[in-house]
Structures are given as structure tokens and as C-alpha cells.
Design a protein around this motif. Structure first.
Motif, PDB file in Angstrom:
ATOM      1  N   UNK A   1      11.243  21.322  -0.721  1.00 41.63           N
ATOM      2  CA  UNK A   1      10.666  20.557   0.371  1.00 41.63           C
ATOM      3  C   UNK A   1       9.892  19.348  -0.105  1.00 41.63           C
ATOM      4  N   UNK A   2       8.960  18.927   0.715  1.00 40.85           N
ATOM      5  CA  UNK A   2       8.140  17.744   0.455  1.00 40.85           C
ATOM      6  C   UNK A   2       7.300  17.982  -0.795  1.00 40.85           C
ATOM      7  N   UNK A   3       7.411  17.141  -1.814  1.00 44.88           N
ATOM      8  CA  UNK A   3       6.673  17.378  -3.061  1.00 44.88           C
ATOM      9  C   UNK A   3       5.169  17.216  -2.923  1.00 44.88           C
ATOM     10  N   UNK A   4       4.711  16.679  -1.810  1.00 40.43           N
ATOM     11  CA  UNK A   4       3.268  16.545  -1.591  1.00 40.43           C
ATOM     12  C   UNK A   4       2.657  17.834  -1.067  1.00 40.43           C
TER      13      UNK A   4
ATOM     14  N   UNK B   1      11.510  10.876  -1.063  1.00 40.33           N
ATOM     15  CA  UNK B   1      11.061  11.968  -0.197  1.00 40.33           C
ATOM     16  C   UNK B   1      11.701  11.881   1.179  1.00 40.33           C
ATOM     17  N   UNK B   2      11.717  10.676   1.737  1.00 38.02           N
ATOM     18  CA  UNK B   2      12.246  10.504   3.092  1.00 38.02           C
ATOM     19  C   UNK B   2      12.989   9.188   3.288  1.00 38.02           C
TER      20      UNK B   2
ATOM     21  N   UNK C   1       4.260  10.333  -7.112  1.00 38.61           N
ATOM     22  CA  UNK C   1       4.993  11.281  -6.266  1.00 38.61           C
ATOM     23  C   UNK C   1       5.751  10.555  -5.170  1.00 38.61           C
ATOM     24  N   UNK C   2       5.125   9.579  -4.533  1.00 40.46           N
ATOM     25  CA  UNK C   2       5.820   8.816  -3.502  1.00 40.46           C
ATOM     26  C   UNK C   2       7.022   8.085  -4.071  1.00 40.46           C
ATOM     27  N   UNK C   3       6.909   7.638  -5.323  1.00 37.44           N
ATOM     28  CA  UNK C   3       7.935   6.784  -5.912  1.00 37.44           C
ATOM     29  C   UNK C   3       9.075   7.555  -6.546  1.00 37.44           C
ATOM     30  N   UNK C   4       8.781   8.722  -7.173  1.00 40.13           N
ATOM     31  CA  UNK C   4       9.892   9.418  -7.834  1.00 40.13           C
ATOM     32  C   UNK C   4      10.127  10.832  -7.314  1.00 40.13           C
ATOM     33  N   UNK C   5       9.265  11.343  -6.410  1.00 41.68           N
ATOM     34  CA  UNK C   5       9.540  12.603  -5.735  1.00 41.68           C
ATOM     35  C   UNK C   5       9.182  13.849  -6.504  1.00 41.68           C
ATOM     36  N   UNK C   6       8.597  13.721  -7.702  1.00 39.05           N
ATOM     37  CA  UNK C   6       8.171  14.912  -8.431  1.00 39.05           C
ATOM     38  C   UNK C   6       6.947  15.518  -7.759  1.00 39.05           C
TER      39      UNK C   6
ATOM     40  N   UNK D   1       0.853  -1.182   0.000  1.00 38.83           N
ATOM     41  CA  UNK D   1       0.000   0.000   0.000  1.00 38.83           C
ATOM     42  C   UNK D   1       0.890   1.233   0.000  1.00 38.83           C
ATOM     43  N   UNK D   2       0.788   2.013  -1.050  1.00 40.89           N
ATOM     44  CA  UNK D   2       1.620   3.198  -1.233  1.00 40.89           C
ATOM     45  C   UNK D   2       0.701   4.405  -1.375  1.00 40.89           C
ATOM     46  N   UNK D   3       0.855   5.387  -0.511  1.00 41.64           N
ATOM     47  CA  UNK D   3      -0.010   6.568  -0.514  1.00 41.64           C
ATOM     48  C   UNK D   3      -1.485   6.167  -0.470  1.00 41.64           C
TER      49      UNK D   3
END
Length: 512
Positions: free
Chosen positions: A335-338, A46-47, A113-118, A17-19
Motif C-alpha cells: 500500500x501507501x509507503x507513508x 505512489x499515485x 518517499x514521495x519521489x521514489x515510493x520507498x 513544495x513536496x510533502x
């Protein structure tokens, strides 16, 4: 934001489960999920959080995927496969895939976004709509594909596009789903079948796309996904004798290895490789526009092949341009891309941050000056462990230095000048690398811009703009930036074998 969590009780095995989105971590081969004995761990840039254990493909999975694609292409003895599927039916299925992308756009954006940080906002507003558009465009283009018949001494020439066969598509991590769809959509529209090998650093949305293609009704084997490392799964795919096309976006050294493998079976390759693109600012340019375009090169943490990382400014406006640039760069939020307020997110991987920093440190040691940046960034305080690098601008660099000649693929720009009125020197600097993917030119005089633009070695030249991209236009690079073109009919030319049928005016039986 809370880190991704393991799949809760009740989820099927091989699911992460991702995001908040369940993602199957197995390969997709011949319309079913296939596990591997070994896995590798996919981390968020991201982290640093582990996202999933991904099936690690080997030559066995590669062979199975190509066999499935080959069988789906021909359809067996009755020749009822994907190649023989009527164009209107293929187009309808691609539209159904696009509908599926639209329906799951929020989930795809969050996982990407979780996977590549864009930036999440970029995925929502720009990237995911373009993914769906890619499928729709090539579906519609297929139905319009034609060439006028022409005459040769009374004989009729008729040009047609025959599907080539199984295509291996190897895609990068900087825009995984969008760049994959640039290749998948025209390949499937053309009647070729596909084996996709996504980057091991960003495999998740490829798995979700497999679900979408299945739900859209694509027959088994028409679209396959093999996950894993390039020297294992990728090498086996590119060396397979039944593959008829290979399309790769990535680095020049990897392209050399793929080309060598493909040569054994004379498999045509399409390569979109690196760039070291110039941004030329002429003295009569709108300097506010020039500064805006220059700062835009930090988008996606500089991880864009087209980025104009070499800023070349006419000497008399250097200081005025630089002042505007620094004002804009100071307003960027990293910062955080989210977070909606973020302008620059993380780099993809700790090893990539080390690579970027290595380029900068060597440049500084050679005499360059870091006007801004020049070092890794700790990133946001609420997400320690991420892969962040400060937006950097280097001056006092030589044309033949490593930092000017080699692709850094990070948020690192260089600034050089050329004498006022010296168009030859401007062009010499702009063309003075082994690459030729793109160029950006900011000018106030239309004739001068046209004169300089015509001399630039690049697959795309933007004048007073950047990254305006139409799928009907050819996309690709010169020199070491690639081989071939994607987009419009050029994509169909690649994924098909063009045939010319010449018919004589005589010799027909008279059936009364």
C-alpha cells in the motif's frame, strides 16, 4: 494523504513544495542555482501525482558544472583549491554536511518517499541515519588514511593518496540519497570535486543535499548537481575531457555506453551494476530463518540490486520451506509507503511496472507457475494511479530461462531445487548467470556453509543473514555486476591517484 501542491504565493520561482517541503528545481553549479530553458516533470510513484517541473540539463549545463568542479579542484594559480585543503578541514566540512542531513532528516525522508515510493518508516529509521553516517565515516577514515613506509635496499618507500580531480557520479532511483552519499562522501573526503547526476525519476533529494552542502560551508564548485536525462546531461558529463573519475550505479547496457565514452580520455570508471543473486537453503538450515530472509527480498518492492531473487532449496526441505514462506508472504501489506502498516510500496514508474510484468508474462507463457502474485496490483484504494505490482513467486522455471537469467528488479522471486547432498549442483545453479553481485546462504553446518560459500561467485556472501553492511568492507560485484569496489580505503584508492615516493639514504647536503 493529500497530494503535493504547487509552491504557494510568496515562494521563489523554480520552487516546488513536496510533502510540505520547498525544493528548488534548478541545477546547482558553482555554488549557485542555474535554470535550463526546458524542464521535465517528476511524478510520484505512489499515485502518479506530478511533483515538480525539473530543470532539464544539456551539454551546456554539463560543461559548466565540470568547469566549476575543475576550477574548485585546483583553486587557480595559487593552488588553493579543494585538493589542497588540509584533510582535517575537509573532514570537518563533511561532518557539517552530516549534521545538516540529521537536522533535515524528517524533510528528506518525506521528500524521498514521495519521489521514489520507498517506505517512509525505512527512510526515517534506517536510510537517513546511514546517509549521515556515510559522510561521517569517510571524514574520519580520511584522517586515519595511511600506509606503513617500507624499505627497499635501504631506500624508503612512502605511499600517499593524491586527489584525482573532478568526479562524475551517476546514481540510481531505488535509494537515491543513500547511494549518492556512498559516492559523494569518499570523493569529497579524498579531495576530488563532484558533479552529481541523479536519476531523472528521483531528482529531488539531490537538490536538497546541494542546499545542505552550501549551508555546511563547502566552497563553490566543490559539489555540483546537474539534473536531466542520461542521453543528454549524462552523456555530456561522461564524455567530458576534464573529468578524471566516473562512478555509476545502474544497468549493464548504460555501463557499456559510459565505458565507451570514458575510454576516449582514459578515465577510470567504477561500476556497480545489476544482480541476480541466489539464496541457497540447505536441508539442515533453520527454515524459519530461511523463510524470513526470503520474504525480506520483497523489500522496496524488490528494487534492490542485492536482492536474492533466485531461491535454491535442497529438495528434501522444499515443501517445508515453501509452506513457511507462503505463511509469511500472506501477512505482507502492500500500500501507501507513508502508512506505517505498509510493508511493500509501489514500483518506481509505470514503464518499470510494464517491464516487470513483461518478464512475468513471458515466464508464465513458457510454463512457469505463479504460486503467488503474477500480475500488477491496483494498489491502495485511496491512491489510485500508483505503480504497484503484486509480490510474486514463480516455480517450474528452467535454469536457462529469461526469468532466471535476467534482472527483473521487482517483487518477483523464483524457486528451484537441487538434489540432497549435491553441492556441485547447488553451486552450478547459484553461479549460473552472468552476474555476481551477492549471494545468501542459509545452513546449519558451519563447515558445509564455508565450503559452499568459498565457491560462490559474488562480491558479498551472507551466511544466515542478509544485508549486513559495513562501510569498512569492500562492496562491488564480479562478472557483469560491476568493476571495482566501494567502501573503506578502496574508495580512496578510486578517487585518488596513489603515489609511491622512494627516497635514497644518501645524497643529502650537509648543512652542518
Amino acid at each position: 494523504m493529500a497530494p503535493p501542491t504547487p509552491a504557494p504565493t510568496g515562494h521563489p520561482p523554480h520552487t516546488a513544495t513536496v510533502a510540505g517541503v520547498p525544493v528548488d528545481t534548478r541545477h546547482w553549479i558553482d555554488g549557485t542555482r542555474v535554470a535550463s530553458p526546458a524542464t521535465f516533470t517528476d511524478h510520484s510513484p505512489i499515485d502518479g501525482t506530478p511533483l515538480a517541473g525539473i530543470a532539464r540539463g544539456t551539454a551546456a549545463e554539463a560543461r559548466a558544472a565540470v568547469a566549476a568542479a575543475d576550477a574548485a579542484f585546483t583553486g587557480g594559480s595559487d593552488r588553493s583549491g579543494w585538493a589542497a585543503t588540509p584533510p582535517a578541514e575537509r573532514a570537518a566540512l563533511l561532518h557539517a554536511v552530516a549534521d545538516g542531513v540529521d537536522a533535515r532528516a524528517e524533510e528528506l525522508a518525506a521528500v524521498e518517499t514521495a519521489d521514489n515510493g520507498a517506505l517512509l518508516r525505512s527512510h526515517r529509521r534506517g536510510v537517513l541515519p546511514r546517509v549521515a553516517h556515510n559522510f561521517r565515516y569517510f571524514a574520519d577514515r580520511l584522517l586515519a588514511l595511511s600506509h606503513d613506509d617500507f624499505d627497499t635496499r635501504g631506500h624508503t618507500n612512502h605511499v600517499s593518496w593524491d586527489p584525482a580531480g573532478p568526479a562524475v557520479l551517476i546514481t540510481p532511483w531505488n535509494a537515491p540519497l543513500m547511494l549518492s552519499s556512498w559516492k559523494i562522501a569518499p570523493a569529497l573526503a579524498a579531495g576530488s570535486t563532484v558533479v552529481l547526476k541523479p536519476s531523472e525519476w528521483t531528482p529531488l533529494t539531490a537538490s536538497l543535499l546541494a542546499d545542505i552542502t552550501h549551508e555546511a560551508g563547502l566552497p563553490p564548485g566543490v559539489f555540483n548537481v546537474v539534473q536531466g536525462y542520461g542521453d543528454e546531461a549524462g552523456a555530456a558529463l561522461t564524455a567530458h575531457p576534464d573529468v578524471r573519475r566516473i562512478s555509476f550505479t545502474g544497468s549493464v547496457p548504460t555501463a557499456h555506453r559510459i565505458a565507451a565514452a570514458a575510454a576516449a580520455h582514459l578515465v577510470p570508471c567504477g561500476f556497480e551494476l545489476g544482480g541476480k543473486s541466489p539464496l541457497l537453503v540447505l536441508a539442515d538450515a533453520d527454515l524459519d530463518l530461511a523463510a524470513d530472509l526470503a520474504v525480506e527480498q520483497y523489500d522496496n518492492a524488490g528494487q534492490i540490486c542485492l536482492a536474492a531473487t533466485r531461491i535454491l532449496v535442497e529438495e528434501s526441505v522444499r515443501d517445508a520451506f515453501l509452506g513457511r514462506f507462503l505463511d509469511r508472504a500472506a501477512k505482507l501489506t502492500q500500500g501507501d509507503p507513508r502508512d506505517e502498516a505498509t510493508d511493500i510500496g509501489p514500483s518506481i514508474h509505470p514503464r518499470h511496472v510494464e517491464r516487470v510484468d513483461g518478464f512475468v508474462r513471458r515466464a508464465l507463457a513458457a510454463g512457469a507457475t505463479a504460486v503467488i502474485g503474477g500480475a500488477p496490483s491496483p494498489g491502495p484504494t485511496d491512491a489510485p494511479g500508483g505503480n504497484y505490482y503484486l509480490p510474486t513467486l514463480l516455480t517450474d522455471v528452467d535454469q536457462d530461462s529469461e526469468i532466471v537469467q535476467e534482472e527483473v528488479f521487482g517483487p518477483v522471486l523464483t524457486l528451484q531445487t537441487f538434489p540432497d547432498g549435491d553441492e556441485d549442483e547447488a553451486v552450478r545453479l547459484a553461479n549460473g548467470t552472468r552476474f555476481g553481485l551477492a549471494a545468501t546462504l542459509v545452513a546449519g553446518d558451519r563447515e558445509r556453509a564455508a565450503r559452499i560459500g568459498a565457491r560462490l561467485v559474488a562480491g558479498t556472501v551472507w551466511v544466515n543473514c542478509f544485508y549486513v553492511r559495513d562501510l569498512s568492507a569492500p562492496f562491488g560485484g564480479a562478472r557483469h555486476s560491476g568493476i571495482g569496489r566501494e567502501g573503506g580505503d578502496w574508495s580512496f584508492d578510486f578517487y585518488c591517484d596513489l603515489k609511491n615516493t622512494v627516497t635514497a639514504p644518501k645524497g643529502w647536503a650537509d648543512h652542518g
